[in-house]
Design a protein around this motif. Structure first.
Motif, PDB file in Angstrom:
ATOM      1  N   HIS A 196       0.828  -1.205   0.000  1.00  0.00           N
ATOM      2  CA  HIS A 196       0.000   0.000   0.000  1.00  0.00           C
ATOM      3  C   HIS A 196       0.865   1.258   0.000  1.00  0.00           C
ATOM      4  CE1 HIS A 196      -3.796  -2.184   1.702  1.00  0.00           C
ATOM      5  NE2 HIS A 196      -3.590  -2.410   0.430  1.00  0.00           N
ATOM      6  N   ALA A 197       1.929   1.240   0.786  1.00  0.00           N
ATOM      7  CA  ALA A 197       2.787   2.421   0.882  1.00  0.00           C
ATOM      8  C   ALA A 197       3.406   2.775  -0.459  1.00  0.00           C
ATOM      9  CB  ALA A 197       3.881   2.195   1.929  1.00  0.00           C
ATOM     10  N   HIS A 198       3.786   1.768  -1.231  1.00  0.00           N
ATOM     11  CA  HIS A 198       4.471   1.999  -2.502  1.00  0.00           C
ATOM     12  C   HIS A 198       3.560   1.797  -3.705  1.00  0.00           C
ATOM     13  CE1 HIS A 198       8.413   2.374  -0.572  1.00  0.00           C
ATOM     14  NE2 HIS A 198       8.044   1.375   0.201  1.00  0.00           N
ATOM     15  N   GLN A 199       2.269   1.493  -3.441  1.00  0.00           N
ATOM     16  CA  GLN A 199       1.311   1.223  -4.520  1.00  0.00           C
ATOM     17  C   GLN A 199       1.811   0.127  -5.455  1.00  0.00           C
ATOM     18  OE1 GLN A 199      -2.151   2.620  -5.250  1.00  0.00           O
ATOM     19  NE2 GLN A 199      -1.630   2.285  -3.105  1.00  0.00           N
ATOM     20  N   ALA A 200       2.485  -0.854  -4.888  1.00  0.00           N
ATOM     21  CA  ALA A 200       2.934  -2.015  -5.654  1.00  0.00           C
ATOM     22  C   ALA A 200       1.828  -3.055  -5.668  1.00  0.00           C
ATOM     23  CB  ALA A 200       4.199  -2.603  -5.036  1.00  0.00           C
ATOM     24  N   ALA A 201       1.560  -3.619  -6.822  1.00  0.00           N
ATOM     25  CA  ALA A 201       0.623  -4.728  -6.928  1.00  0.00           C
ATOM     26  C   ALA A 201       1.356  -6.016  -6.590  1.00  0.00           C
ATOM     27  CB  ALA A 201       0.059  -4.799  -8.340  1.00  0.00           C
ATOM     28  N   PHE A 202       0.688  -6.903  -5.850  1.00  0.00           N
ATOM     29  CA  PHE A 202       1.250  -8.213  -5.523  1.00  0.00           C
ATOM     30  C   PHE A 202       0.454  -9.291  -6.246  1.00  0.00           C
ATOM     31  CE2 PHE A 202       3.374  -6.006  -2.169  1.00  0.00           C
ATOM     32  CZ  PHE A 202       4.413  -6.814  -1.742  1.00  0.00           C
ATOM     33  N   LEU A 203       1.142 -10.143  -6.980  1.00  0.00           N
ATOM     34  CA  LEU A 203       0.542 -11.324  -7.597  1.00  0.00           C
ATOM     35  C   LEU A 203       1.181 -12.531  -6.915  1.00  0.00           C
ATOM     36  CD1 LEU A 203      -1.298 -12.495  -9.834  1.00  0.00           C
ATOM     37  CD2 LEU A 203       0.718 -12.504 -11.327  1.00  0.00           C
ATOM     38  N   ILE A 204       0.357 -13.314  -6.192  1.00  0.00           N
ATOM     39  CA  ILE A 204       0.882 -14.322  -5.270  1.00  0.00           C
ATOM     40  C   ILE A 204       0.284 -15.685  -5.595  1.00  0.00           C
ATOM     41  CG2 ILE A 204       1.104 -14.964  -2.844  1.00  0.00           C
ATOM     42  CD1 ILE A 204       0.409 -11.986  -2.199  1.00  0.00           C
ATOM     43  N   ALA A 205       1.143 -16.683  -5.808  1.00  0.00           N
ATOM     44  CA  ALA A 205       0.692 -18.068  -5.932  1.00  0.00           C
ATOM     45  C   ALA A 205       0.831 -18.730  -4.570  1.00  0.00           C
ATOM     46  CB  ALA A 205       1.522 -18.812  -6.966  1.00  0.00           C
ATOM     47  N   THR A 206      -0.243 -19.332  -4.078  1.00  0.00           N
ATOM     48  CA  THR A 206      -0.194 -19.901  -2.732  1.00  0.00           C
ATOM     49  C   THR A 206      -1.264 -20.952  -2.519  1.00  0.00           C
ATOM     50  OG1 THR A 206      -0.150 -19.356  -0.375  1.00  0.00           O
ATOM     51  CG2 THR A 206      -1.719 -18.141  -1.727  1.00  0.00           C
ATOM     52  N   HIS A 207      -0.956 -21.896  -1.617  1.00  0.00           N
ATOM     53  CA  HIS A 207      -1.953 -22.822  -1.078  1.00  0.00           C
ATOM     54  C   HIS A 207      -2.298 -22.452   0.360  1.00  0.00           C
ATOM     55  CE1 HIS A 207       0.009 -25.385  -4.226  1.00  0.00           C
ATOM     56  NE2 HIS A 207      -1.231 -25.776  -4.410  1.00  0.00           N
ATOM     57  N   ASP A 208      -1.659 -21.438   0.908  1.00  0.00           N
ATOM     58  CA  ASP A 208      -1.739 -21.098   2.327  1.00  0.00           C
ATOM     59  C   ASP A 208      -3.040 -20.349   2.614  1.00  0.00           C
ATOM     60  OD1 ASP A 208      -1.393 -20.159   4.930  1.00  0.00           O
ATOM     61  OD2 ASP A 208       0.725 -19.706   4.648  1.00  0.00           O
ATOM     62  N   ARG A 210      -3.971 -18.970   5.286  1.00  0.00           N
ATOM     63  CA  ARG A 210      -3.711 -17.728   6.037  1.00  0.00           C
ATOM     64  C   ARG A 210      -3.490 -16.574   5.068  1.00  0.00           C
ATOM     65  NH1 ARG A 210       1.459 -20.103   9.040  1.00  0.00           N
ATOM     66  NH2 ARG A 210       1.881 -20.394   6.820  1.00  0.00           N
ATOM     67  N   LEU A 211      -2.749 -16.838   4.016  1.00  0.00           N
ATOM     68  CA  LEU A 211      -2.450 -15.809   3.029  1.00  0.00           C
ATOM     69  C   LEU A 211      -3.667 -15.510   2.172  1.00  0.00           C
ATOM     70  CD1 LEU A 211      -0.642 -13.911   1.488  1.00  0.00           C
ATOM     71  CD2 LEU A 211       0.507 -15.865   0.466  1.00  0.00           C
ATOM     72  N   LEU A 212      -4.393 -16.545   1.758  1.00  0.00           N
ATOM     73  CA  LEU A 212      -5.581 -16.347   0.935  1.00  0.00           C
ATOM     74  C   LEU A 212      -6.595 -15.446   1.636  1.00  0.00           C
ATOM     75  CD1 LEU A 212      -6.082 -19.984  -0.400  1.00  0.00           C
ATOM     76  CD2 LEU A 212      -5.448 -17.975  -1.745  1.00  0.00           C
ATOM     77  N   ALA A 213      -6.727 -15.638   2.957  1.00  0.00           N
ATOM     78  CA  ALA A 213      -7.707 -14.862   3.716  1.00  0.00           C
ATOM     79  C   ALA A 213      -7.321 -13.391   3.823  1.00  0.00           C
ATOM     80  CB  ALA A 213      -7.874 -15.455   5.114  1.00  0.00           C
ATOM     81  N   ARG A 214      -6.047 -13.071   3.625  1.00  0.00           N
ATOM     82  CA  ARG A 214      -5.585 -11.696   3.806  1.00  0.00           C
ATOM     83  C   ARG A 214      -5.451 -10.932   2.488  1.00  0.00           C
ATOM     84  NH1 ARG A 214      -2.556 -12.122   8.712  1.00  0.00           N
ATOM     85  NH2 ARG A 214      -1.792  -9.984   8.524  1.00  0.00           N
ATOM     86  N   CYS A 215      -5.622 -11.636   1.366  1.00  0.00           N
ATOM     87  CA  CYS A 215      -5.499 -10.963   0.071  1.00  0.00           C
ATOM     88  C   CYS A 215      -6.798 -10.236  -0.275  1.00  0.00           C
ATOM     89  CB  CYS A 215      -5.159 -11.974  -1.016  1.00  0.00           C
ATOM     90  SG  CYS A 215      -3.439 -12.545  -0.936  1.00  0.00           S
ATOM     91  N   ASP A 216      -6.691  -9.259  -1.162  1.00  0.00           N
ATOM     92  CA  ASP A 216      -7.870  -8.495  -1.584  1.00  0.00           C
ATOM     93  C   ASP A 216      -8.788  -9.330  -2.469  1.00  0.00           C
ATOM     94  OD1 ASP A 216      -7.037  -5.898  -0.429  1.00  0.00           O
ATOM     95  OD2 ASP A 216      -5.408  -6.070  -1.877  1.00  0.00           O
ATOM     96  N   ARG A 217      -8.187 -10.166  -3.308  1.00  0.00           N
ATOM     97  CA  ARG A 217      -8.947 -11.048  -4.198  1.00  0.00           C
ATOM     98  C   ARG A 217      -8.220 -12.370  -4.324  1.00  0.00           C
ATOM     99  NH1 ARG A 217      -9.559  -9.861  -9.867  1.00  0.00           N
ATOM    100  NH2 ARG A 217      -7.781  -8.427  -9.728  1.00  0.00           N
ATOM    101  N   ARG A 218      -8.978 -13.393  -4.669  1.00  0.00           N
ATOM    102  CA  ARG A 218      -8.363 -14.677  -4.980  1.00  0.00           C
ATOM    103  C   ARG A 218      -8.939 -15.173  -6.303  1.00  0.00           C
ATOM    104  NH1 ARG A 218     -10.399 -18.403  -0.108  1.00  0.00           N
ATOM    105  NH2 ARG A 218     -10.007 -16.461   1.004  1.00  0.00           N
ATOM    106  N   ILE A 219      -8.111 -15.822  -7.081  1.00  0.00           N
ATOM    107  CA  ILE A 219      -8.538 -16.435  -8.338  1.00  0.00           C
ATOM    108  C   ILE A 219      -8.181 -17.905  -8.265  1.00  0.00           C
ATOM    109  CG2 ILE A 219      -7.989 -16.598 -10.797  1.00  0.00           C
ATOM    110  CD1 ILE A 219      -7.869 -13.571 -10.888  1.00  0.00           C
ATOM    111  N   ARG A 220      -9.178 -18.742  -8.507  1.00  0.00           N
ATOM    112  CA  ARG A 220      -8.989 -20.183  -8.416  1.00  0.00           C
ATOM    113  C   ARG A 220      -8.805 -20.754  -9.817  1.00  0.00           C
ATOM    114  NH1 ARG A 220     -10.122 -22.427  -3.850  1.00  0.00           N
ATOM    115  NH2 ARG A 220     -11.616 -20.763  -3.376  1.00  0.00           N
ATOM    116  N   LEU A 221      -7.752 -21.557  -9.971  1.00  0.00           N
ATOM    117  CA  LEU A 221      -7.420 -22.140 -11.266  1.00  0.00           C
ATOM    118  C   LEU A 221      -7.580 -23.657 -11.237  1.00  0.00           C
ATOM    119  CD1 LEU A 221      -4.190 -20.059 -11.685  1.00  0.00           C
ATOM    120  CD2 LEU A 221      -6.030 -19.971 -13.345  1.00  0.00           C
TER     121      LEU A 221
END
Length: 232
Positions: A196-208, A210-221
């Protein structure tokens, strides 16, 4: 431009001997500045392929990959290798599950390395590195080598290294997989705060979860296709 990264109608196949494996089958997605977008799905669903295309490490067989660089939006899949390397160096930061720090370099030197490669002046590099180490709470470890740090501290160094060059996009592959719950929470807070501070977008691959719950959006493949996109 309201998006940092856009994939439009992206297809990618790989050859394994005589077999053709469809890794992505018409994927569309976009990531906005400051957004944390999670990619989830079983192994082989296409997560790593999307990260490789977004990171300009690979190219689609069809479709378009557009990335916002310092000079504006660029259709990245049409660039030659030199131009793609320069855009990747300037616009993208990477955070890996295994940290990928240089073991013979100190914390300070690891964070400084992307700025050195970019040719920034020494004074500006020192200032930026000091600011990032303060931001991730590791200023007192500046002269330590990675093997003297805990897993959580190493991942914080990796995040500092990814963000120090002020990229438009940070690509993270299972960034919390090697961390305990408490440390993972700290790392996730740091990623969100600094994104947020740097306005960087994060694209994250994860099974976690804990992390999925904290992201703004999730995309299921699944099998190279997007099953659903949902607000996290």
């Amino acid at each position: 431009m309201s998006t940092v990264l856009t994939l439009q109608g992206v297809h990618k196949t790989y050859r394994l001997g005589a077999h053709v494996v469809p890794a992505l089958q018409g994927v569309d997605l976009s990531v906005a500045p400051g957004e944390m977008l999670a990619l989830t799905g079983p192994s082989g669903s296409g997560k790593s392929t999307i990260l490789n295309l977004a990171g300009l490490i690979d190219r689609p067989d069809a479709g378009r990959v557009t990335l916002r660089g310092r000079q504006g939006a660029v259709q990245a899949d049409t660039l030659d290798e030199t131009a793609a390397t320069l855009l990747r160096r300037d616009a993208i930061g990477f955070v890996f599950q295994s940290f990928n720090l240089v073991p013979v370099m100190t914390v300070e030197e690891n964070v400084d390395y992307p700025l050195f490669l970019a040719g920034l002046a020494a004074a500006e590099r020192r200032e930026r590195v000091a600011q990032m180490l303060d931001a991730v709470g590791l200023r007192e470890h500046a002269h330590h080598r990675p093997d003297a740090l805990s897993g959580g501290q190493r991942q914080r160094v990796a995040i500092a290294r990814a963000l120090v060059k002020r990229p438009a996009l940070v690509i993270a592959d299972e960034p919390t997989a090697n961390l305990d719950s408490h440390t993972a929470d700290q790392v996730l807070d740091l990623m969100r705060e600094q994104g947020h501070a740097h306005q960087a977008a994060f694209l994250i691959a994860t099974h976690d979860e804990r992390l999925l719950a904290r992201c703004d959006r999730r995309i299921r493949l699944l099998d190279g296709r997007i099953l659903e996109g949902e607000a996290a």
